[in-house]
Design a protein around this motif. Structure first.
Motif: not given
Ligand code: JFZ
Length: 582
Positions: A66, A276, A298, A235, A263, A85-86, A518, A133-134, A177
């Motif tokens: 990441h 995860e 991450w 993702d 995903r 990373e968020w 979730w 990434h996001h 990714y």
């Molecule tokens: C995701 C990404 O948001 C995170 O930053 C990282 O890259 C990981 C590998 O993948 O993680 C998640 C995915 C889904 C949720 C939360 C984090 N979710 O469903 O809320």
């Protein structure tokens, strides 16, 4: 008038979903088709799928990276030092401010060859890096945006090409990714927990479909055609309908043989499921990959120094392998381009164990046992690798196995045969007094026939629930996999499952997987057995939302009950298994 043309055979893991793509979606991708009806695309056979996934199944262990402009914050913004990373989303940083900060992303110490060598020395066989990434930032010079390495940072040069080249030079596979839906900088990209089309800054407002058409689709095309990645790791499918996912899925035909995860979005199963930050207790059916951080985050966080230990990571790799999964272990490099030393140290620890014990991991498949008190097992045909975490104090390893064994040796002393004592429902192996390896000692057990183990007593049980939702019956909890679940109806806060075994069994433990929902359920559980007409509690506690394993003093009974309670959501279990004494 359009002229029909043959489509390239789409040999990606979208078998069902792609068979009836709307012509308009394909036309959008520049594929001209007969618009008079649904398009039928060539789908792969199970044998072709096995061939496509062969390298990935053999590999078992990969490096997740990441890396992005978030790395330049090192997890800190104003008073808070806990971001990863968020950071942009969590701290609601305005777009202009976040973009300007990319000036501090200058990876002058970036040494892709060193990264690849660290992965290789860790025993990893593939790498997956965040191409985007996001935050929406591209680590490569993208033609469709200036929010990329070339235009927004002082470094200016492509970061992906040299990593791809280094990985291939060292014999590793490489994948990307790509956050196809969430993009916090480009207008119209999805922002989790905000309504479609908006965010926390007016600069983010825009049309999701326009975003997907003008940024996501062309960027995925750039990535596939410029680098020929082996994996595309989608993702967070926020707002991804089947119609929105289809053009991205169709692009995968540009890279025959590519492997994708689950995903992308609704309707597209992909090849691999992606637990995860946890290891499923009873494993998943099919191809799956646990992704996990070494610390908490991450992306790089300077304060994130509480790391999982080397032995913990080694046993996680063994545990995952024993259930047929892969392990994608993450590092978060700094903005300078350095993988933090603590993370490098952990990789080296796993690598040292794998260098000696790799035969028991690479290319193995799921072991035959449902649970073992002393460790785990992987399999290669009629050869089992017994991974002993808890070395037996009495020198006798108890293996619940019905098939005939021909020989047992320590992986490191193939010349020294260990004595075998077959019993009706188990095999006892005489082992030396001391464990050869403090983390996981491997015994190679050769069989004269494919492994057969005593059946799970819960598979044969009749199961009833105090309450269940239509379509999510109690029996789903004992079908042998966590794929389908039992769930109590809305409003129910406490519910139980009752198991009646056909005959009394000597039971000493249980494993349970929780529903993959979730947010994760937080449940309390109580397991009891009926002994002499009275309920006796065997185990009780709280779950972590993923699953729970419990051990207790062996008890003989034919009726068991697990009660689940939760405050938010409805109680449920994806799988419940009772384990007999070895
Ligand atoms: C995701 C990404 O948001 C995170 O930053 C990282 O890259 C990981 C590998 O993948 O993680 C998640 C995915 C889904 C949720 C939360 C984090 N979710 O469903 O809320």
């Amino acid at each position: 008038m359009k002229h029909p043309r043959f489509l390239p055979a789409i040999s990606v893991g979208l078998t069902l979903a792609l068979t009836t793509l709307a012509p308009a979606l394909l036309a959008q991708e520049g594929v001209t088709v007969d618009a008079s009806g649904p398009v039928t695309v060539a789908v792969e056979t199970p044998a072709q799928r096995d061939t496509r996934l062969a390298w990935w199944r053999e590999a078992k262990f990969g490096l997740f990276i990441h890396w992005g402009t978030y790395s330049a914050y090192a997890g800190q913004y104003k008073e808070n030092k806990n971001y990863g990373e968020w950071i942009m989303h969590t701290a609601k940083i305005p777009v202009a401010e976040y973009r300007a900060h990319a000036e501090t992303f200058n990876p002058v110490a970036y040494d892709p060859v060193a990264w690849v060598r660290a992965a290789k020395a860790a025993g990893m066989r593939y790498i997956v890096i965040t191409a985007k990434h996001h935050e929406g930032f591209a680590l490569y010079p993208s033609d469709v945006t200036d929010w990329d390495i070339a235009d927004a940072t002082p470094w200016k040069k492509d970061l992906l090409a040299p990593l791809v080249a280094a990985a291939r030079a060292e014999g590793l596979h490489i994948g990307f990714y790509y956050s196809q839906a969430q993009d916090w900088v480009h207008a119209g990209g999805a922002k989790a927990r905000f309504p479609e089309g908006g965010g926390w800054d007016a600069a983010q407002n825009g049309d999701t479909d326009v975003y997907l058409r003008t940024i996501a689709v062309p960027q995925v095309r750039e990535l596939l055609t410029r680098y020929q990645p082996d994996i595309l790791w989608w993702d967070t499918p926020t707002f991804m309908t089947k119609e929105r996912s289809a053009p991205l899925a169709a692009l995968l035909a540009l890279r025959p043989g590519i492997i994708t995860n689950n995903r992308l979005g609704s309707g597209f199963a992909g090849d691999t499921s992606t637990p995860e930050q946890f290891v499923p207790v009873t494993g998943y059916p099919g191809d799956w990959e646990t992704c996990m951080t070494i610390g908490r985050n991450w992306g790089y966080n300077a304060n994130d120094t509480q790391l999982k230990s080397g032995p913990d990571l080694i046993r996680k790799l063994v545990n995952i392998s024993s259930m047929g999964g892969n392990f994608l272990l993450n590092v978060g490099p700094t903005a300078e381009g350095l993988i933090p030393q603590g993370q490098l140290d952990r990789l080296a620890e796993v690598g040292a164990w794998l260098a000696k014990n790799g035969d028991s991991i690479y290319g193995t498949t799921r072991g035959p046992f449902q649970s073992l008190t002393w460790g785990r097992a992987t399999r290669r045909g009629d050869r089992l690798y017994l991974h002993v975490f808890n070395w037996p104090a009495d020198g006798k390893l108890r293996v619940p196995l019905l098939s005939r064994a021909t020989s047992a040796t320590l992986l490191h002393s193939p010349g020294v045969k260990l004595a075998l004592h077959p019993e009706p429902a188990r095999l006892i192996i005489d082992v030396p007094a001391d464990a050869p390896d403090p983390v996981s000692s491997v015994i190679v057990l050769d069989l004269a026939e494919p492994p057969v183990v005593p059946p799970l007593v819960t598979r044969a049980a009749s199961v009833t629930a105090s309450a269940e939702q239509p379509g999510q019956p109690a029996a789903n909890a004992t079908d042998g996999t966590g794929a389908k679940r039992w769930r109590a109806p809305a409003g129910v806060k406490s519910a139980w499952l009752d198991f009646n075994l056909p005959a009394p069994a000597l039971v000493q433990g249980f494993g349970a997987d929780e529903p993959d929902v979730w947010p994760r359920l937080k449940q309390r559980y109580t397991l009891a057995a009926e002994v002499d007409g009275l309920w006796r509690e065997l185990s009780a506690g709280a779950t972590d939302g993923h699953g729970v394993v419990g051990r207790f003093a062996p008890v003989t009974a034919s009726r068991f009950r697990i009660t689940m309670e939760c405050e938010k959501g409805e109680p449920g279990l994806a799988e419940f298994q009772l384990y007999q004494a070895e």
